[in-house]
Motif scaffolding. Sequence first.
Motif, PDB file in Angstrom:
ATOM      1  N   SER A  74       0.820  -1.212   0.000  1.00  0.00           N
ATOM      2  CA  SER A  74       0.000   0.000   0.000  1.00  0.00           C
ATOM      3  C   SER A  74       0.851   1.259   0.000  1.00  0.00           C
ATOM      4  O   SER A  74       0.450   2.292  -0.550  1.00  0.00           O
ATOM      5  N   VAL A  75       2.025   1.177   0.647  1.00  0.00           N
ATOM      6  CA  VAL A  75       2.872   2.363   0.808  1.00  0.00           C
ATOM      7  C   VAL A  75       4.336   1.976   0.631  1.00  0.00           C
ATOM      8  O   VAL A  75       4.773   0.927   1.122  1.00  0.00           O
ATOM      9  N   VAL A  76       5.078   2.831  -0.075  1.00  0.00           N
ATOM     10  CA  VAL A  76       6.530   2.764  -0.081  1.00  0.00           C
ATOM     11  C   VAL A  76       7.034   3.904   0.805  1.00  0.00           C
ATOM     12  O   VAL A  76       6.705   5.066   0.563  1.00  0.00           O
ATOM     13  N   VAL A  77       7.785   3.557   1.849  1.00  0.00           N
ATOM     14  CA  VAL A  77       8.466   4.579   2.648  1.00  0.00           C
ATOM     15  C   VAL A  77       9.880   4.671   2.107  1.00  0.00           C
ATOM     16  O   VAL A  77      10.712   3.795   2.325  1.00  0.00           O
ATOM     17  N   ALA A  78      10.133   5.726   1.342  1.00  0.00           N
ATOM     18  CA  ALA A  78      11.438   5.951   0.705  1.00  0.00           C
ATOM     19  C   ALA A  78      12.169   7.020   1.494  1.00  0.00           C
ATOM     20  O   ALA A  78      11.751   8.188   1.502  1.00  0.00           O
ATOM     21  N   TYR A  79      13.251   6.637   2.146  1.00  0.00           N
ATOM     22  CA  TYR A  79      14.015   7.565   2.985  1.00  0.00           C
ATOM     23  C   TYR A  79      14.400   8.816   2.197  1.00  0.00           C
ATOM     24  O   TYR A  79      14.172   9.942   2.639  1.00  0.00           O
ATOM     25  N   ILE A 108      -0.471   2.735  -4.936  1.00  0.00           N
ATOM     26  CA  ILE A 108       0.606   2.700  -3.948  1.00  0.00           C
ATOM     27  C   ILE A 108       1.074   4.130  -3.670  1.00  0.00           C
ATOM     28  O   ILE A 108       1.484   4.844  -4.587  1.00  0.00           O
ATOM     29  N   SER A 109       1.043   4.544  -2.423  1.00  0.00           N
ATOM     30  CA  SER A 109       1.479   5.884  -2.029  1.00  0.00           C
ATOM     31  C   SER A 109       2.961   5.875  -1.649  1.00  0.00           C
ATOM     32  O   SER A 109       3.544   4.822  -1.400  1.00  0.00           O
ATOM     33  N   VAL A 110       3.562   7.072  -1.588  1.00  0.00           N
ATOM     34  CA  VAL A 110       4.985   7.211  -1.258  1.00  0.00           C
ATOM     35  C   VAL A 110       5.150   8.252  -0.163  1.00  0.00           C
ATOM     36  O   VAL A 110       4.664   9.387  -0.302  1.00  0.00           O
ATOM     37  N   TYR A 111       5.830   7.852   0.907  1.00  0.00           N
ATOM     38  CA  TYR A 111       6.128   8.753   2.019  1.00  0.00           C
ATOM     39  C   TYR A 111       7.639   8.823   2.198  1.00  0.00           C
ATOM     40  O   TYR A 111       8.318   7.800   2.164  1.00  0.00           O
TER      41      TYR A 111
END
Length: 370
Positions: A74-79, A108-111
Amino acid sequence: MSAPLPASSSPFTRAVVSSMRKLYPESLADKSFDNTGLLLEAPFNPRRRQKNSVLLTVDLTKAVADEAIKRRDSVVVAYHPIIFRGLKSLTLNDSQQQSLLRLAQEGISVYSPHTAVDSTPGGMGDWLCDVVTGSTSPSSTFSPQKIEKSSSQKYSHPTYPTPPSSVSTSSSPVPHTRSTIIPSPSPVPEGFESAGMGRLVTFSTPQPLTSVVDRIAQGVGLPGGIPIAIPQSASVDNMQIRTVGVCPGSGSGVLVKGTGGNLPDLLFTGELSHHEALAVIERGSAVVALAHSNTERGYLRAVMREKLEESLKKEWETERDQGLKALEESAKEAGAGLVNGLDEAYRDSECEVGVSDADRDPFGIMVRIG
């Protein structure tokens, strides 16, 4: 026919964003250059739901986007933020924009938290302190990569550090104190009083440089080589280290400029420029610069995955309870059943955080073996 839902991200995505903001407050990021937060908010389609899972990565590359799509996260947490500056268009001609468009299409969201993770107590800066002091140690199953010869016959295929899948707290870290080099400006959130950029480790007694380098190699994944700069009048065998300045990524602004000219004995970071490194060793200090993201990637497995999963489970349980109650109230008022399949999303209690297998620093090491 039921009315369409207003455009919004998925309930699980909202729980992920809330957890990240609590663990790594966005107010602690360096907004003078950084771009942190929810950078891509994919619309939620309850008829084609993603899994309740998160993929952690340092860089959002095509390979990582493919991985997230295959996993149905659901989410990619990209540093590292994939969007740093304002965009005038979003097209498939740009490779990074292409990844964003593909992820949005899949829901898919990106944080991106970036320097909020650097500044936070217990964040990436403190993890690097744990590495140099031996406060953590890799699992017993951790072993270096096998070096395989390439078609050149004289050099291996490039090798990349492989952070250990788990770490344990060492019972005997080297005695030391640590402090923040550039404290975060006030006000800081309650509980984050020691936040700021960079950390300074001061050992109770000087440590051999070789011992510190050994601990660094273990902590970041046994790279094929350790890039190091030392004064021309010194050798690695006779240098003693009392103070270590640590900063993930590109550390010159913190370790060179932020220390007010009082350089630590060792600067441990991802990269310094040629001239900055020369200036450091001319003043008697040493530098270990592992390539930018090799000072960052290990934190995802060693710390962030577990912290986020623990926080997210609580956040998702609260989000689910509130969401189901709201839907039931709406259904009573409308005299109908729960709408649009949204109830299925709230009833799904699954919650998972993984770390990308595709993510790696652009630079590897080719070892001469022929």
